[in-house]
Design a protein around this motif. Structure first.
Motif, PDB file in Angstrom:
ATOM      1  N   VAL A 137       0.832  -1.201   0.000  1.00 35.08           N
ATOM      2  CA  VAL A 137       0.000   0.000   0.000  1.00 35.08           C
ATOM      3  C   VAL A 137       0.865   1.249   0.000  1.00 35.08           C
ATOM      4  N   PHE A 138       1.851   1.284   0.887  1.00 32.23           N
ATOM      5  CA  PHE A 138       2.712   2.473   0.968  1.00 32.23           C
ATOM      6  C   PHE A 138       3.529   2.660  -0.306  1.00 32.23           C
ATOM      7  N   ALA A 139       4.034   1.563  -0.858  1.00 35.22           N
ATOM      8  CA  ALA A 139       4.824   1.665  -2.094  1.00 35.22           C
ATOM      9  C   ALA A 139       3.966   2.196  -3.232  1.00 35.22           C
ATOM     10  N   ARG A 140       2.747   1.689  -3.341  1.00 32.26           N
ATOM     11  CA  ARG A 140       1.862   2.122  -4.408  1.00 32.26           C
ATOM     12  C   ARG A 140       1.457   3.581  -4.235  1.00 32.26           C
ATOM     13  N   ALA A 141       1.144   3.956  -3.009  1.00 31.05           N
ATOM     14  CA  ALA A 141       0.751   5.342  -2.737  1.00 31.05           C
ATOM     15  C   ALA A 141       1.909   6.302  -3.013  1.00 31.05           C
ATOM     16  N   ASP A 142       3.107   5.942  -2.593  1.00 28.58           N
ATOM     17  CA  ASP A 142       4.271   6.803  -2.822  1.00 28.58           C
ATOM     18  C   ASP A 142       4.510   7.011  -4.317  1.00 28.58           C
TER      19      ASP A 142
END
Length: 353
Positions: A137-142
């Motif tokens: 989730v964090f990788a995609r959002a970043d």
């Protein structure tokens, strides 16, 4: 819009939005195999809406339809009339539904003004729950949101209106084709920020304790036959949460219900009104409710965004512990500081007969 809805169907998305006094909340629910595509879809929807005039016209019809449905309930004009007096200087800030004039007057230019002012990453939270990995989730959002530019703090240049107190007690009567007598007495209560924040936990504890069928409050108002139902509540808000004494009675018991409810208020402030066991049971009930709210991931996302806007996530994390610490002294202080002898709005919903 046709292409948008076609893509929604491809991704199996259920989507909608909600508004309340301190939050705008857009949500998308789908299956985990569509996670990556849905993240792109949500990014495009929130960062680069087109505000097409023809689609905006259709949306006006949708929103005015919501107003039609709300206005069909006898409780809508009743609550709106009360709120107009409780929040007498800035009533629109406590009215998420708005009015027909502003909805029908909405333009693409106005929508873009709102978007540029408030829809910025430093005034937003992305909450994702369910069958996903946090690191994904964090990788995609970043990766996705690098093009979403931070904006000025909207509440520095356009601060939220501070509601002045109720000047004097007054009565609001609304006539509708109803079969029972409904009443509210409303005061300005504490907020989740600034002075009095420690009393907000006691306010929630008090309302839960008074709601128990075995409480002195319920025995005096409901078991006595004076009222059909009664309660005392406080609404979690950063910008002045209302304290509401609510009651319902058969028409021929209206006077008895009101007198019993008002007579009970000073007793609530007395140290012996609630026992240690009642306070402990109320705190335990609140703790169970918080656990149940987290059981459904989609519901948990809504819960987190409510607390993030109406208080803070730190407030939410420490909420149960602080409720357990709330004392009789704080309950008495709530009653003395915000209720007893303070100006109020007394609203009634009655039949014309």
């Amino acid at each position: 819009q046709e292409a948008y809805l076609a893509r929604v169907r491809e991704l199996g998305i259920v989507f909608n939005g909600t508004t309340n006094t301190e939050r705008v909340n857009y949500y998308f629910t789908t299956t985990s195999d569509h996670f990556a595509d849905s993240m792109v879809f949500m990014h495009d929807a929130i960062v680069s809406p087109l505000f097409n005039e023809k689609e905006l016209e259709r949306e006006r019809t949708v929103v005015t339809g919501e107003m039609d449905r709300a206005e069909s309930s006898p409780f809508f004009p009743y609550q709106r009339a009360i709120d107009a007096q409780v929040w007498w200087k800035f009533p629109s800030t406590k009215d998420p539904l708005g009015n027909r004039k502003t909805v029908l007057g909405a333009t693409s230019e106005k929508m873009r003004t709102i978007q540029a002012r408030y829809y910025v990453p430093n005034n937003s939270a992305l909450v994702i729950t369910g069958d996903v990995k946090a690191k994904d989730v964090f990788a995609r959002a970043d990766a996705l949101y690098t093009d979403w530019a931070k904006g000025p703090d909207p509440f520095k240049k356009f601060p939220v209106a501070k509601h002045p107190g109720i000047k004097k007690s007054l009565v609001v009567t609304v006539e509708q084709p109803v079969q029972s007598f409904t009443g509210q007495v409303v005061w300005h209560g504490p907020s989740t920020v600034g002075k009095g924040v420690e009393l907000t936990y006691a306010a929630d504890l008090l309302s839960t304790a008074l709601g128990e069928p075995s409480s002195k409050f319920q025995k005096a108002l409901v078991d006595s036959g004076a009222c059909v139902a009664a309660g005392l509540s406080w609404y979690t808000q950063k910008n002045t949460g209302p304290i509401t004494l609510s009651f319902e009675a058969a028409p021929d018991r209206a006077d008895a219900c009101v007198k019993a409810a008002l007579a009970e208020l000073p007793r609530i402030a007395e140290p012996a009104y609630l026992s240690d066991e009642e306070l402990a049971n109320a705190a335990h009930s609140i703790e169970i409710d918080r656990v149940r709210e987290r059981e459904r991931p989609s519901g948990y996302a809504h819960l987190l965004t409510f607390w993030w806007t109406a208080a803070s996530l730190d407030y939410y994390r420490g909420y149960v512990d602080n409720v357990k610490k709330a004392s009789r002294a704080e309950i008495g202080k709530i009653m003395r500081d915000y209720v007893l002898g303070k100006p109020f709005v007394f609203g009634t919903l009655v039949s014309p007969d």
